[in-house]
Design an enzyme around this catalytic site. Structure first.
Site, mmCIF file in Angstrom:
data_model
loop_
_atom_site.group_PDB
_atom_site.id
_atom_site.type_symbol
_atom_site.label_atom_id
_atom_site.label_comp_id
_atom_site.label_asym_id
_atom_site.label_seq_id
_atom_site.Cartn_x
_atom_site.Cartn_y
_atom_site.Cartn_z
ATOM 1 N N TYR A 39 0.852 -1.196 0.000
ATOM 2 C CA TYR A 39 0.000 0.000 0.000
ATOM 3 C C TYR A 39 0.889 1.248 0.000
ATOM 4 C CZ TYR A 39 -3.718 -3.271 1.404
ATOM 5 O OH TYR A 39 -4.602 -4.323 1.477
ATOM 6 N N PHE B 29 -13.052 -5.296 1.583
ATOM 7 C CA PHE B 29 -14.222 -4.766 0.858
ATOM 8 C C PHE B 29 -15.484 -4.961 1.711
ATOM 9 C CE2 PHE B 29 -14.333 -4.075 -4.005
ATOM 10 C CZ PHE B 29 -13.278 -3.191 -3.947
#
Ligand SMILES: NC(=O)c1ccc[n+]([C@@H]2O[C@H](COP(=O)([O-])OP(=O)(O)OC[C@H]3O[C@@H](n4cnc5c(N)ncnc54)[C@H](OP(=O)(O)O)[C@@H]3O)[C@@H](O)[C@H]2O)c1
Length: 279
Positions: free
Chosen positions: A57, A202
């Site tokens: 990330y 998610f």
């Protein structure tokens, strides 16, 4: 219905509503650093004790940001990171599971996070080009050396999980899963049965549940928001679930953390579950 507020991941106890830090770096529109640092700190102030990140990330920037915001870390804060999924170019992801690479990646995560030991190190993806035993062997070695406390996997099938468990102790699985995307239902069921933490990524379908008309009806009944209902469903779905909603907004963060207080009746839970989802 009553639900557990905490979960034991290995020997670590965490509150079940966690935080996904991915969107604090490298995602457009990227929040400015002060705002991103503030959101990470606010998560902890609100009682979050489980934060998920990865070396990929922001190509290291996300781990660095968490260290800047939160180091020295609170006693009860667990930072879980992931290695083994690389970014050859923007928008491209590639698993790299060569043992020497995994070792180097873990060493760099330790350095960026400013810690001596990673609480939970997750293999971001299994690399199909490298024998699983070699990938897990590298992680097990790091654990043996005391550089890692616990090991987890990400995006795995039940078969892969069972194979991995014959070689290492797996305390967590991080797969894509939410109210409307239940492809990994069988993995969640397996984790529930085996007492393995299941960390759905998610969890609010990239924010789309916040504007769901179907969820809005139930939200009105509960005096909550649709995103909160979606997260509450996950928390009621199984006691091993630790959702990690991601946000760069303090308002959304506060809203998401408060979802842990929401209680669904058995009827509400059944109605939400019957909304179904992709399997
Ligand atoms: N293992 C893996 O392969 C993998 C893959 C992807 C992600 N992850 C992990 O999972 C975490 C969560 O995934 P995610 O961030 O992709 O998906 P998500 O949590 O389902 O959705 C995040 C999106 O929803 C919006 N949002 C959050 N709370 C909201 C609210 N209360 N109301 C309205 N919108 C809201 C956010 O926008 P705002 O910023 O505007 O709030 C953001 O765009 C990541 O941070 C990362 O740690 C893991």
């Amino acid at each position: 219905m009553t639900i557990e507020a905490t979960l034991k991941i290995g020997e670590l106890t965490v509150r079940r509503l966690g935080f996904g830090a991915m969107r604090l770096t490298g995602y457009r529109p990227e929040p400015d650093r002060t705002q991103a640092v503030q959101v990470a700190r606010r998560a902890v102030e609100l009682g979050v004790t489980f934060i998920d990140t990865a070396d990929a990330y922001g190509i290291g920037a996300n781990e660095e940001l968490l260290a800047e915001a939160l180091h020295p870390y609170a006693e009860d804060l667990v930072i879980a990171t992931k290695i083994g999924h690389t970014r050859p170019s923007p928008g491209e992801w590639k698993p790299v599971g060569r043992p020497e690479y995994l070792r180097q990646a873990a060493e760099l995560s330790l350095r960026r996070l400013k810690i001596e030991r990673i609480d939970l190190l997750q293999l971001h993806r299994i690399d199909p080009a490298v024998p699983l035993a070699d990938q897990l062997g590298a992680l097990a070695q790091l654990r043996q050396e005391g550089r890692v406390r616990h090991l987890g996997l990400s995006e795995v099938t039940v078969e892969q999980l069972e194979e991995a468990r014959r070689m290492i102790d797996v305390v967590s699985v991080q797969n894509r899963y939410n109210l409307t995307d239940r492809e990994h239902e069988s993995v969640l069921d397996y984790c529930t049965q085996e007492g393995i933490a299941f960390i759905p990524w998610f969890p609010i379908a990239n924010g789309s549940h916040a504007t769901s008309v179907e969820l809005a009806e139930m939200a009105a009944e509960l005096d909550a928001t649709p995103a909160q209902v979606s997260l509450a469903w996950l928390l009621h779905r199984s006691p091993v679930v630790v959702p990690i909603p991601g946000t760069k907004s303090e308002a959304h963060l506060t809203e998401n953390v408060a979802a842990a207080q929401l209680r669904l009746s058995a009827d509400q839970l059944a109605r939400l579950t019957s909304m179904g989802g992709r399997r």
